[in-house]
Scaffold this active site. Structure first.
Site, PDB file in Angstrom:
ATOM      1  N   THR A 124       1.217   3.721   2.152  1.00 43.19           N
ATOM      2  CA  THR A 124       1.965   4.027   3.376  1.00 43.19           C
ATOM      3  C   THR A 124       3.138   3.074   3.538  1.00 43.19           C
ATOM      4  OG1 THR A 124      -0.113   4.768   4.377  1.00 43.19           O
ATOM      5  CG2 THR A 124       1.757   4.455   5.844  1.00 43.19           C
TER       6      THR A 124
ATOM      7  N   GLY B 124       0.820  -1.198   0.000  1.00 49.04           N
ATOM      8  CA  GLY B 124       0.000   0.000   0.000  1.00 49.04           C
ATOM      9  C   GLY B 124       0.854   1.248   0.000  1.00 49.04           C
TER      10      GLY B 124
ATOM     11  N   ALA C 139      -2.719   0.262   7.454  1.00 46.53           N
ATOM     12  CA  ALA C 139      -4.049  -0.254   7.767  1.00 46.53           C
ATOM     13  C   ALA C 139      -5.086   0.729   7.245  1.00 46.53           C
ATOM     14  CB  ALA C 139      -4.231  -0.476   9.267  1.00 46.53           C
ATOM     15  N   ASP C 140      -6.262   0.207   6.974  1.00 47.75           N
ATOM     16  CA  ASP C 140      -7.369   1.054   6.524  1.00 47.75           C
ATOM     17  C   ASP C 140      -8.135   1.642   7.698  1.00 47.75           C
ATOM     18  OD1 ASP C 140      -7.037   0.506   3.638  1.00 47.75           O
ATOM     19  OD2 ASP C 140      -7.515  -1.538   4.241  1.00 47.75           O
TER      20      ASP C 140
ATOM     21  N   GLY D 254      -5.605  -2.455  -0.219  1.00 51.08           N
ATOM     22  CA  GLY D 254      -4.649  -2.587  -1.316  1.00 51.08           C
ATOM     23  C   GLY D 254      -4.680  -3.937  -1.996  1.00 51.08           C
TER      24      GLY D 254
ATOM     25  N   GLU E 195      -0.664 -10.370   3.698  1.00 54.18           N
ATOM     26  CA  GLU E 195      -0.379  -9.506   4.851  1.00 54.18           C
ATOM     27  C   GLU E 195      -0.665 -10.242   6.156  1.00 54.18           C
ATOM     28  OE1 GLU E 195      -1.169  -5.055   2.986  1.00 54.18           O
ATOM     29  OE2 GLU E 195      -2.842  -6.159   3.840  1.00 54.18           O
TER      30      GLU E 195
END
Length: 231
Positions: free
Chosen positions: A31, A29, A86-87, A100, A106
């Site tokens: 980040t 992702g 994290a979302d 993602g 993950e």
């Protein structure tokens, strides 16, 4: 004053935890990409000696471009430290991940890590999970039946699309994004979803994160560990 690049700030703090000789899990992702780039900078500038395992092909490709040595689970027993995004993060450090598209890998990496550090900006911190749709990775053959059973649990499930085709994970599966609204009992929901035949895994990460690093627009950083916070 320009707002801080919060993703980069959180990533740079997390990468300071990495030491010579570690096996490091690389998240997926936007980040996590900042963290991978910062690790690459440390490898180049400090001759940091590590090996890494990636949670997606794109993270692996980025790591190789930065000369970060990549290994597989055939080469290692345990990961020392994983850094990922994290979302959503709730007050108990439970997570929703998978925006993602790499939630299965993950979770495999996270559950085989001695320490999981999650890096986010302040917008990802919530009282309860559920505003962000929960990704569920599904075997394509079982898509229709799994979708029906997920919706019986109280959500609206939508097949994730990319370029007018179903999004396909690195594992060859589909993703259903499930809108549950506020999730009152995330651990129970995780188990109920996992019990559906045809589900590979879901994006609820229950009590896996040891530390959450959150960066703010004013440039400050907070660390959350076991519901305690420090600067």
């Amino acid at each position: 004053m320009q707002p801080a690049n919060t993703k980069q700030l959180a990533a740079e703090r997390a990468v300071t935890y990495i030491q010579d000789g570690m096996i490091v899990g690389l998240g997926t992702g936007s980040t996590a990409a900042y963290a991978i780039k910062q690790i690459g900078a440390r490898v180049a500038e400090e001759n940091l000696q590590i090996t890494a395992i990636a949670t997606s092909q794109r993270s692996e490709d980025l790591a190789r471009e930065l000369n970060i040595p990549i290994v597989s689970f055939e080469d290692i027993d345990k990961i020392d430290l994983t850094i990922d995004g994290a979302d959503e993060v709730d007050e108990q450090l439970n997570l929703i991940k998978g925006g993602g598209g790499a939630l299965l890998r993950e979770k495999v990496v996270a559950t085989n890590s001695r320490e999981l550090i999650i890096i986010v900006d302040e917008t990802k911190l919530v009282k309860r999970l559920g505003k962000f749709p929960l990704p569920v990775e599904v075997v394509p053959f079982a898509l229709a039946v799994v979708k029906r059973q997920l919706e019986q649990l109280g959500c609206t499930a939508s097949l994730r699309m990319q370029n007018n085709e179903p999004y396909v994970t690195d594992n060859g599966n589909y993703i259903l994004d499930c809108s549950f609204g506020e999730i009152q009992l995330p651990a129970q929901l995780h188990d109920a979803i996992k019990a559906i035949t045809g589900v590979v895994d879901n994006g609820l990460f229950i009590q896996l994160a040891k530390t959450v690093i959150s960066a703010y627009n004013d440039g400050s950083i907070q660390l959350f560990t076991n519901d305690k916070r420090s600067v």
